[in-house]
Design a protein around this motif. Structure first.
Motif, PDB file in Angstrom:
ATOM      1  N   SER A   1      85.984 107.492  43.591  1.00 48.82           N
ATOM      2  CA  SER A   1      87.027 106.469  43.579  1.00 48.82           C
ATOM      3  C   SER A   1      88.377 107.152  43.409  1.00 48.82           C
ATOM      4  O   SER A   1      88.529 108.035  42.562  1.00 48.82           O
TER       5      SER A   1
ATOM      6  N   THR B   1      87.323 112.111  41.644  1.00 47.90           N
ATOM      7  CA  THR B   1      88.447 111.288  41.211  1.00 47.90           C
ATOM      8  C   THR B   1      89.793 111.862  41.637  1.00 47.90           C
ATOM      9  O   THR B   1      89.951 113.069  41.798  1.00 47.90           O
TER      10      THR B   1
ATOM     11  N   GLN C   1      85.065  99.941  36.854  1.00 48.14           N
ATOM     12  CA  GLN C   1      84.899 101.387  36.682  1.00 48.14           C
ATOM     13  C   GLN C   1      84.299 101.773  35.333  1.00 48.14           C
ATOM     14  O   GLN C   1      83.465 102.680  35.258  1.00 48.14           O
ATOM     15  N   GLU C   2      84.728 101.129  34.264  1.00 44.84           N
ATOM     16  CA  GLU C   2      84.227 101.530  32.956  1.00 44.84           C
ATOM     17  C   GLU C   2      82.729 101.282  32.830  1.00 44.84           C
ATOM     18  O   GLU C   2      82.005 102.062  32.225  1.00 44.84           O
TER      19      GLU C   2
ATOM     20  N   GLU D   1      89.065 107.687  30.792  1.00 44.45           N
ATOM     21  CA  GLU D   1      87.780 106.987  30.873  1.00 44.45           C
ATOM     22  C   GLU D   1      86.628 107.961  31.096  1.00 44.45           C
ATOM     23  O   GLU D   1      85.562 107.824  30.494  1.00 44.45           O
ATOM     24  N   THR D   2      86.843 108.955  31.955  1.00 41.77           N
ATOM     25  CA  THR D   2      85.758 109.905  32.213  1.00 41.77           C
ATOM     26  C   THR D   2      85.533 110.829  31.016  1.00 41.77           C
ATOM     27  O   THR D   2      84.402 111.226  30.737  1.00 41.77           O
TER      28      THR D   2
ATOM     29  N   ASN E   1      94.483 107.075  33.487  1.00 44.72           N
ATOM     30  CA  ASN E   1      93.499 106.115  32.993  1.00 44.72           C
ATOM     31  C   ASN E   1      92.084 106.569  33.331  1.00 44.72           C
ATOM     32  O   ASN E   1      91.182 106.556  32.491  1.00 44.72           O
ATOM     33  N   SER E   2      91.882 106.982  34.587  1.00 41.64           N
ATOM     34  CA  SER E   2      90.563 107.475  34.993  1.00 41.64           C
ATOM     35  C   SER E   2      90.190 108.740  34.237  1.00 41.64           C
ATOM     36  O   SER E   2      89.020 108.952  33.891  1.00 41.64           O
TER      37      SER E   2
ATOM     38  N   GLY F   1      91.367 105.312  42.907  1.00 46.50           N
ATOM     39  CA  GLY F   1      92.361 104.471  42.253  1.00 46.50           C
ATOM     40  C   GLY F   1      92.809 103.277  43.067  1.00 46.50           C
ATOM     41  O   GLY F   1      92.308 102.997  44.155  1.00 46.50           O
TER      42      GLY F   1
END
Length: 472
Positions: A283, A359, A345-346, A368-369, A364-365, A285
């Motif tokens: 993904s 990614t 996504q989460e 989260e990762t 933010n990603s 974004g």
């Protein structure tokens, strides 16, 4: 427990997925500690939320705090494409936003709201001026890394520390940071960036004298040296990671996020049928549009590997002629992969079926990762993504970076090489181990006594104190 009785905060954000979600997550943290929060954003969010069947009657209460959502006009119609014509959007927002936000604040104050603080996104640099006019002390929620904040700050205030930005291989060495090349810097600093983005950097740093608090969506332990180096110039107080509680193991359902596009929950059902640590998640974004050759290269690599994958390709990108001939039909028939236009996504990142995350490295990603403990394959495009990629690969050491092949972009062979290196390569186990260590550090920061929790409590205490409640 901090004393926050009667404390009210107004938060201001752009109606963009990557801006709204950190603000909303901070709002819910403050509400959980008894603070009353008003979240204000430009009113195109109302249409996007309605289109996605999300209620705009957004009022949340717990035993002490509450959260309400309000809108103000940016001067453009709901139909205007703000993602495609960013320059016009920002110009209209700058012209119309201050008056319309000020009118909203006046209306709210007339109805009894007494704000102890205004917290703004960094990308609307006129907001601190509005706060000043209303006598409300101002804070910024910095939604990128502390490293990027330091790069911008020193670039404006100490330009002599930087080499020529025309040379992508030039070396940058700043306090508290590893060695960077110019190619690792945020693109907003570079001569190739559109003028309105470079102007934003200058304007943001220039309004910091009107900002009392910089709250960083980061973790002290992830960027300890750079946070220490900023303490003597413009302190950044990490209060993150601002992610949904489900990623922290606190709730069973994801709350506190807004999807501006309709998520496809069917992908979770599909993930649940896959073996542990088997699925490649891709993904890039909510804003970046993938070039045609990038879509083709990724699809070719996935076809060659024949490993399970979940790939988010926005509906506006998903033209059949951009995929290899027969690719979409094959995965539909054989069910070894899934292409969706958007996903939660989460929920995806916390699924045990995931092996790695390909990614763009938005912040933010990135957070989260890290919290999910998932290794990454980095393919940054613009803004802070090259810097985040540098952190993920060379500092956090939880992934690899794909290299472009000149103007043709990334090749199928490079995509395949990087994915296999993260999944089965010589360093794969070490990357996974490191990812799990960072996951625990990030979670611990938000627990009682953790670094981020302490910073949040300190902030609430300060805005609850009389000298800051009524004066700038």
């Amino acid at each position: 427990m901090v004393c926050s009785e009667g404390v009210e905060v107004i938060m201001v954000s752009l109606a963009l997925q990557g801006h709204m979600n950190p603000m909303l997550k901070l709002a819910k943290v403050l509400v959980s500690k008894g603070v009353h929060v008003t979240l204000a954003t430009n009113d195109v969010a109302r249409k996007r939320m309605l289109d996605s069947k999300i209620s705009t009657d957004f009022i949340s209460n717990n035993s002490t705090g509450r959260l309400t959502l309000h809108f103000f006009s940016d001067g453009l119609s709901h139909e205007f494409d703000r993602d495609k014509d960013t320059g016009t959007f920002l110009a209209s927002l700058k012209e119309n936003g201050p008056r319309n936000l000020s009118n909203l604040i006046s209306h709210l104050k007339a109805n009894g709201n007494q704000f102890s603080c205004l917290i703004t996104s960094p990308f609307i640099t006129w907001v601190p001026g509005v706060a000043h006019e209303h006598g409300i002390p101002c804070g910024v929620l910095w939604i990128q890394s502390s490293t990027v904040f330091s790069l911008y700050y020193h670039y404006i205030n100490s330009p002599h520390l930087f080499p020529s930005l025309e040379n992508p291989n030039g070396i940058v060495q700043l306090p508290g940071m590893p060695e960077f090349t110019v190619g690792d810097l945020p693109t907003f600093m570079l001569p190739i960036s559109p003028p309105h983005f470079r102007l934003w950097v200058t304007e943001f740093i220039s309004v910091l004298d009107k900002v009392k608090w910089v709250l960083g969506n980061s973790v002290h332990e992830l960027e300890e040296e750079v946070v220490k180096s900023l303490a003597s110039v413009k302190p950044v107080n990490p209060i993150g990671p601002l992610v949904s509680p489900v990623l922290l193991g606190k709730e069973e359902t994801v709350e506190g996020s807004v999807d501006m596009w309709r998520a496809q929950d069917s992908c979770i059902e599909w993930l649940n049928t896959q073996p542990p640590s088997s699925v490649i998640y891709i993904s890039f974004g909510s804003i970046i549009m993938s070039p045609k050759n990038q879509i083709h290269s990724i699809a070719t690599a996935l076809k060659n590997m024949k490993r399970p994958f979940l790939w988010v390709v926005k509906a506006s990108e998903a033209r059949k002629d951009e995929f290899p001939s027969g690719f979409l039909e094959e995965i539909e028939t054989e069910k070894w992969g899934l292409v969706v236009s958007w996903c939660p996504q989460e929920k995806v990142l916390m699924n045990q079926a995931l092996a790695c995350f390909v990614t763009h490295c938005g912040w933010n990603s990135t957070l989260e990762t890290v919290v999910a403990g998932v290794p990454i394959v980095a393919h940054p495009e613009w803004t802070d993504q090259p810097t985040n990629s540098k952190l993920l690969v060379d500092v956090f050491k939880i992934g690899v970076r794909m290299n472009n092949c000149g103007e043709e972009g990334v090749s199928a062979e490079e995509v395949e090489r990087c994915i296999m290196e993260v999944i089965d390569g010589a360093e794969a186990l070490e990357m996974k181990k490191r990812a799990m260590e960072l996951k625990e550090a990030a979670k611990k920061a938000l627990e009682d006594g953790g670094s981020s929790n302490q910073n949040i409590d300190k902030f609430i205490t300060e805005i609850s104190t009389k000298p800051y409640t009524n004066n700038v």
